[in-house]
Design a protein around this motif. Structure first.
Motif, mmCIF file in Angstrom:
data_model
loop_
_atom_site.group_PDB
_atom_site.id
_atom_site.type_symbol
_atom_site.label_atom_id
_atom_site.label_comp_id
_atom_site.label_asym_id
_atom_site.label_seq_id
_atom_site.Cartn_x
_atom_site.Cartn_y
_atom_site.Cartn_z
ATOM 1 N N ILE A 14 -37.843 15.894 61.434
ATOM 2 C CA ILE A 14 -36.859 15.109 60.688
ATOM 3 C C ILE A 14 -37.610 14.023 59.908
ATOM 4 N N ALA A 15 -37.354 13.967 58.611
ATOM 5 C CA ALA A 15 -37.979 12.969 57.749
ATOM 6 C C ALA A 15 -36.910 12.160 57.040
ATOM 7 N N VAL A 16 -37.121 10.849 56.958
ATOM 8 C CA VAL A 16 -36.244 9.960 56.191
ATOM 9 C C VAL A 16 -37.117 9.280 55.143
ATOM 10 N N VAL A 17 -36.655 9.344 53.892
ATOM 11 C CA VAL A 17 -37.354 8.661 52.805
ATOM 12 C C VAL A 17 -36.493 7.531 52.268
ATOM 13 N N ASP A 18 -37.134 6.559 51.651
ATOM 14 C CA ASP A 18 -36.406 5.427 51.074
ATOM 15 C C ASP A 18 -35.939 5.773 49.665
ATOM 16 N N ALA A 19 -35.401 4.786 48.964
ATOM 17 C CA ALA A 19 -34.863 5.006 47.621
ATOM 18 C C ALA A 19 -35.927 5.465 46.637
ATOM 19 N N GLY A 20 -37.178 5.135 46.911
ATOM 20 C CA GLY A 20 -38.276 5.563 46.052
ATOM 21 C C GLY A 20 -38.890 6.883 46.476
ATOM 22 N N ALA A 21 -38.275 7.570 47.432
ATOM 23 C CA ALA A 21 -38.734 8.853 47.978
ATOM 24 C C ALA A 21 -40.035 8.717 48.771
ATOM 25 N N ASN A 22 -40.276 7.526 49.313
ATOM 26 C CA ASN A 22 -41.440 7.300 50.166
ATOM 27 C C ASN A 22 -41.034 7.492 51.622
ATOM 28 N N LEU A 23 -41.884 8.131 52.403
ATOM 29 C CA LEU A 23 -41.578 8.380 53.803
ATOM 30 C C LEU A 23 -41.340 7.060 54.531
ATOM 31 N N LYS A 24 -40.207 6.961 55.203
ATOM 32 C CA LYS A 24 -39.821 5.737 55.909
ATOM 33 C C LYS A 24 -39.809 5.950 57.421
ATOM 34 N N ALA A 25 -39.398 7.142 57.880
ATOM 35 C CA ALA A 25 -39.360 7.449 59.304
ATOM 36 C C ALA A 25 -39.521 8.953 59.477
ATOM 37 N N PHE A 26 -40.132 9.341 60.583
ATOM 38 C CA PHE A 26 -40.377 10.766 60.828
ATOM 39 C C PHE A 26 -40.474 11.026 62.320
ATOM 40 N N VAL A 27 -39.975 12.187 62.745
ATOM 41 C CA VAL A 27 -40.188 12.634 64.120
ATOM 42 C C VAL A 27 -40.416 14.138 64.108
#
Length: 162
Positions: A56-69
């Motif tokens: 699971i990946a979460v990116v911010d508004a700029g499409a930068n990786l913010k969280a991952f598991v």
């Protein structure tokens, strides 16, 4: 004051104004780390309840990786896919499954997945919106079936507005 000096002052003022607006826009429409973890954990809970091993990946508004598991024993190849699903959803502000419908042979954006260092145009990437309906990031899930990936991603994205 010379015309050249006035022009330089105008340019500096314009640049500073633009930079301050960009910085402000990034702050007001960006997913916080708490929201990113909330989405990540909601998606992980849904995956566990569905007995599916995913990344699971979460990116911010700029499409930068913010969280991952990466869930234990999930596919290694799904790491990159999850991240690219999240980025694709944010780049185009669309569910990656819906984007995929447009990228089929004869579709209006056929082969777009070859751009942006590789996109993923099948289900599992969902834009994340805040309570005001503004897109603040995106989530990507990979490792299950495309239906499972999409459902898990939706659970994560919805957790922000619930």
């Amino acid at each position: 004051m010379s015309t050249l000096k006035q022009l330089k002052i105008c340019i500096v003022t314009l640049v500073l104004t633009l930079l301050s607006n960009v910085a402000q826009a990034q702050i007001t429409n960006d997913i916080s780390h708490n929201e990113a973890f909330k989405a990540l954990l909601a998606a992980k809970k849904n995956a566990e309840e569905s007995n599916v091993l995913v990344n699971i990946a979460v990116v911010d508004a700029g499409a930068n990786l913010k969280a991952f598991v990466r869930m234990d024993e999930s596919y290694l190849g799904s790491i990159d896919v999850a991240i690219k699903k999240a980025k694709t959803a944010r780049y185009f502000n669309i569910d990656t499954g819906k984007l995929g419908e447009l990228t089929q042979p004869g579709g209006i954006i056929y082969n777009i997945e070859l751009t942006n260092q590789g996109l993923v145009s099948f289900p599992g990437g969902i834009p994340i919106k805040n309570k005001d309906g503004k897109i603040i990031g995106a989530i990507g899930v990979s490792g299950g079936t495309i239906e499972q990936d999409r459902a898990i991603a939706i659970a994560g994205a919805k957790s922000i507005i619930d």
